[in-house]
Structures are given as structure tokens and as C-alpha cells.
Design a protein around this motif. Structure first.
Motif, PDB file in Angstrom:
ATOM      1  N   GLY A 165      44.788  39.970  41.944  1.00 37.99           N
ATOM      2  CA  GLY A 165      43.709  39.743  42.715  1.00 37.99           C
ATOM      3  C   GLY A 165      42.825  38.669  42.341  1.00 37.99           C
ATOM      4  O   GLY A 165      42.027  38.067  42.850  1.00 37.99           O
ATOM      5  N   ALA A 166      42.789  38.485  40.815  1.00 36.46           N
ATOM      6  CA  ALA A 166      42.228  37.540  40.267  1.00 36.46           C
ATOM      7  C   ALA A 166      42.763  36.115  40.615  1.00 36.46           C
ATOM      8  O   ALA A 166      41.785  35.282  40.532  1.00 36.46           O
ATOM      9  CB  ALA A 166      42.124  37.879  38.616  1.00 36.46           C
ATOM     10  N   GLY A 203      34.683  34.995  34.647  1.00 34.28           N
ATOM     11  CA  GLY A 203      33.240  35.517  35.317  1.00 34.28           C
ATOM     12  C   GLY A 203      32.862  34.920  36.661  1.00 34.28           C
ATOM     13  O   GLY A 203      32.596  35.985  37.488  1.00 34.28           O
ATOM     14  N   PRO A 204      33.042  33.952  36.677  1.00 34.73           N
ATOM     15  CA  PRO A 204      32.618  33.255  38.272  1.00 34.73           C
ATOM     16  C   PRO A 204      33.451  33.815  39.272  1.00 34.73           C
ATOM     17  O   PRO A 204      32.798  33.976  40.483  1.00 34.73           O
ATOM     18  CB  PRO A 204      32.821  31.472  38.092  1.00 34.73           C
ATOM     19  CG  PRO A 204      32.831  31.406  36.737  1.00 34.73           C
ATOM     20  CD  PRO A 204      32.998  32.400  35.968  1.00 34.73           C
ATOM     21  N   ILE A 205      34.724  34.370  39.331  1.00 32.55           N
ATOM     22  CA  ILE A 205      35.552  34.713  40.197  1.00 32.55           C
ATOM     23  C   ILE A 205      34.882  35.997  40.656  1.00 32.55           C
ATOM     24  O   ILE A 205      35.448  36.706  41.835  1.00 32.55           O
ATOM     25  CB  ILE A 205      36.995  34.775  40.092  1.00 32.55           C
ATOM     26  CG1 ILE A 205      37.247  35.627  38.897  1.00 32.55           C
ATOM     27  CG2 ILE A 205      37.395  33.491  39.736  1.00 32.55           C
ATOM     28  CD1 ILE A 205      38.643  35.894  38.777  1.00 32.55           C
ATOM     29  N   THR A 209      39.993  31.265  45.804  1.00 36.32           N
ATOM     30  CA  THR A 209      39.012  31.206  46.563  1.00 36.32           C
ATOM     31  C   THR A 209      37.803  30.450  45.952  1.00 36.32           C
ATOM     32  O   THR A 209      36.825  29.683  46.593  1.00 36.32           O
ATOM     33  CB  THR A 209      38.311  32.557  46.792  1.00 36.32           C
ATOM     34  OG1 THR A 209      39.512  33.426  47.328  1.00 36.32           O
ATOM     35  CG2 THR A 209      37.489  32.697  47.834  1.00 36.32           C
ATOM     36  N   TRP A 210      37.554  30.694  44.541  1.00 36.13           N
ATOM     37  CA  TRP A 210      36.428  30.173  43.862  1.00 36.13           C
ATOM     38  C   TRP A 210      36.504  28.516  43.829  1.00 36.13           C
ATOM     39  O   TRP A 210      35.549  27.822  44.154  1.00 36.13           O
ATOM     40  CB  TRP A 210      36.540  30.671  42.198  1.00 36.13           C
ATOM     41  CG  TRP A 210      35.524  29.860  41.443  1.00 36.13           C
ATOM     42  CD1 TRP A 210      34.270  30.180  41.324  1.00 36.13           C
ATOM     43  CD2 TRP A 210      35.672  28.777  40.683  1.00 36.13           C
ATOM     44  NE1 TRP A 210      33.493  29.158  40.543  1.00 36.13           N
ATOM     45  CE2 TRP A 210      34.627  28.245  40.231  1.00 36.13           C
ATOM     46  CE3 TRP A 210      36.840  27.739  40.636  1.00 36.13           C
ATOM     47  CZ2 TRP A 210      34.570  27.371  39.092  1.00 36.13           C
ATOM     48  CZ3 TRP A 210      36.927  26.946  39.639  1.00 36.13           C
ATOM     49  CH2 TRP A 210      35.687  26.499  39.037  1.00 36.13           C
ATOM     50  N   VAL A 265      32.387  34.669  46.276  1.00 36.00           N
ATOM     51  CA  VAL A 265      33.719  35.011  46.156  1.00 36.00           C
ATOM     52  C   VAL A 265      34.035  36.273  46.780  1.00 36.00           C
ATOM     53  O   VAL A 265      34.934  36.339  47.583  1.00 36.00           O
ATOM     54  CB  VAL A 265      34.323  34.677  44.686  1.00 36.00           C
ATOM     55  CG1 VAL A 265      35.796  35.288  44.496  1.00 36.00           C
ATOM     56  CG2 VAL A 265      34.092  33.537  43.962  1.00 36.00           C
ATOM     57  N   ASN A 266      33.347  37.178  46.312  1.00 34.97           N
ATOM     58  CA  ASN A 266      33.658  38.815  47.064  1.00 34.97           C
ATOM     59  C   ASN A 266      33.786  38.235  48.599  1.00 34.97           C
ATOM     60  O   ASN A 266      34.407  39.026  49.334  1.00 34.97           O
ATOM     61  CB  ASN A 266      32.383  39.699  46.647  1.00 34.97           C
ATOM     62  CG  ASN A 266      32.528  40.221  45.420  1.00 34.97           C
ATOM     63  OD1 ASN A 266      33.722  39.911  44.715  1.00 34.97           O
ATOM     64  ND2 ASN A 266      31.699  40.738  44.804  1.00 34.97           N
ATOM     65  N   ALA A 267      32.705  37.588  49.156  1.00 32.08           N
ATOM     66  CA  ALA A 267      32.311  37.466  50.667  1.00 32.08           C
ATOM     67  C   ALA A 267      33.554  36.744  51.194  1.00 32.08           C
ATOM     68  O   ALA A 267      33.749  36.633  52.527  1.00 32.08           O
ATOM     69  CB  ALA A 267      31.229  36.928  50.802  1.00 32.08           C
TER      70      ALA A 267
END
Length: 253
Positions: free
Chosen positions: A62-63, A114-116, A69-70, A121-123
Motif C-alpha cells: 500500500g505504501a 511521512g508525506p504519503i 500517488t504522492w 494522498v488518502n483522498a
């Protein structure tokens, strides 16, 4: 130990067996634990706990999707523009660390652990995860990480949504975690520092719907997977159940 982080090779350059819908060396000796399930069901904590207890490597797929995505968001790409996302899928260089005590992920050499996890990113991760070219690129990286772990004789716990069904169907241990939506929302809200559980629950249910209905590698319980409802159990209890499954498999081999 870290996984290979190179761009996915052109399919035409791969041996025929690697173009098949199965990893070429999926029958290699070694323990692979495929742990799939819904968002907020405890996959990450369980996977890391199992890997630490059994001395295995750990991969958070998932990361990887979050990292892509990030990167797309950093480039100003509209994540709903599937043509553009597909065209850029191979561009960022990803490297996943597989130490369960301190998992890392870098994009072009930058640590983005951290940023991910941001709200942005969740959205955005669900539409990116549904793009076949993204999934194909990351599938190659995931299978490479598993092959590396098996080659060293260490074995690996891999968490995601299609590990037992697509990434490594021959995993000797397959587990599918799920939990009551309200329980998942409460856990996720706590992890996020006290966000609104009601809004979090709706977000999780929306993610479930997208993950379960996408055309490519949807979230399913893989054939042969042991299903565990984590709602009534503590983390240690769930980890213990998965460790027990792994030990039972190893005792038979």
C-alpha cells in the motif's frame, strides 16, 4: 535490506514465463505470508508484528501505491486523468525497505514515509491504484522483493489487497483481515490523531467500494485464505493467530 527499485522492464524484454499471470519462481523454497484485507483492519500492524516475531522481511505494498500517488500530486497531475497517470507510471524510482522494525519507502531518493500518509494522498490513492499500468509496474517490484527475500532464505510478510490472489498466489500462508466498519474508523481516527470517526468511517467504506469493484486486481479473499475478523481481538491476539497459521504450515513441510 531493501527491495529492487528499478522501473518496470518492457514486457517484450522479459522471459516468457515472467509474462505469465504468475511469478516465475513462485514455487521457490521459503515462507511467504500474504496478508490482505480492508482499510483499517489492522493489516500493517499485524504484518509488522508477525514479521518481527518470525524474523521475516516485511513489504507494505500500500505504501508503494501511496508513493506513486504522492509523486503524481507533487507533479500537479490530475489523478483522475487515467491516460496521464498511465503514461507516468514508470517514471518515479521507488525503493521499499523491508525491515519490519523500521520500514521505509523512498521516491527518487527522498524518504516519503511521512508525506504519503497525508490527507491529500488518502483522498487520491484509490483512483491511482485502479490504473492498470500503475498496478503492473508495482506488481513487478513486489514480486522482485519477494524473490529477493526467498533467495536470501529469510522469507517475507507482504500486506496489501491482492497479494494472495495476484501478487503471489502460491503463498503457503494466506490471510484475509476485516473488521466492523465502526471499529476500523475508530482505529484509523486514533492513528490520525483524533479525526472525526464518522467521517473516517464513510471514507473507509468508499475506499472499500472502489477497491472491491475496480476492474484490475480487485480486493477479494484469495482462494485458500484464512479469514480473520479482527473486531473483537487485540493486536497481539491477531498477530498470534497469524503466527500460529505460519507455524502450522512450516510443521507440515
Amino acid at each position: 535490506m531493501s527491495t529492487a527499485g528499478h522501473p518496470t522492464p518492457d514486457p517484450a524484454d522479459r522471459p516468457a514465463d515472467r509474462r505469465a499471470d504468475r511469478p516465475a519462481d513462485q514455487d521457490a523454497a521459503g515462507l511467504v505470508i500474504a496478508l490482505d484485507g480492508t482499510s483499517g483492519s489492522g493489516k500493517s500492524s499485524t504484518s509488522r508484528g508477525v514479521a518481527a516475531r518470525l524474523g521475516l522481511a516485511y513489504l507494505d505494498t500500500g505504501a508503494q501505491f501511496r508513493a506513486v500517488t504522492w509523486w503524481l500530486l507533487q507533479q500537479g497531475v490530475d489523478v483522475h486523468d487515467t491516460t496521464r497517470v498511465a503514461a507516468l507510471a514508470d517514471t518515479p524510482r521507488l525503493v521499499s525497505g523491508t525491515d519490519p522494525g523500521a520500514p521505509t519507502i523512498t521516491v527518487d531518493g527522498e524518504d516519503v514515509s511521512g508525506p504519503i500518509r497525508s490527507e491529500a494522498v488518502n483522498a487520491a490513492v484509490s483512483p491511482v491504484s485502479a490504473v492498470p499500468e500503475v498496478r503492473a509496474r508495482l506488481l513487478a517490484l513486489q514480486r522482485a522483493a519477494i524473490s529477493e527475500a526467498l533467495a536470501t532464505g529469510r522469507g517475507i510478510v507482504v500486506e496489501g489487497r491482492d497479494i494472495g490472489s495476484v501478487v503471489w498466489p502460491a503463498a503457503p500462508v494466506k490471510v484475509y483481515l476485516h473488521a466492523d466498519a465502526s471499529a476500523r474508523a475508530a482505529r484509523r481516527a486514533t492513528e490520525e490523531g483524533g479525526s472525526d470517526p464518522s467521517a473516517t468511517e464513510q471514507s473507509l467504506l468508499a475506499r472499500d467500494a472502489i477497491d472491491s469493484t475496480r476492474a484490475t486486481a480487485p480486493l477479494v479473499r484469495a482462494d485458500g485464505a484464512v479469514e480473520i475478523d479482527t473486531t473483537p481481538f487485540t493486536l497481539d491476539e491477531v498477530v498470534g493467530q497469524v503466527v500460529g497459521l505460519a507455524e502450522a504450515v512450516e510443521a507440515r513441510t
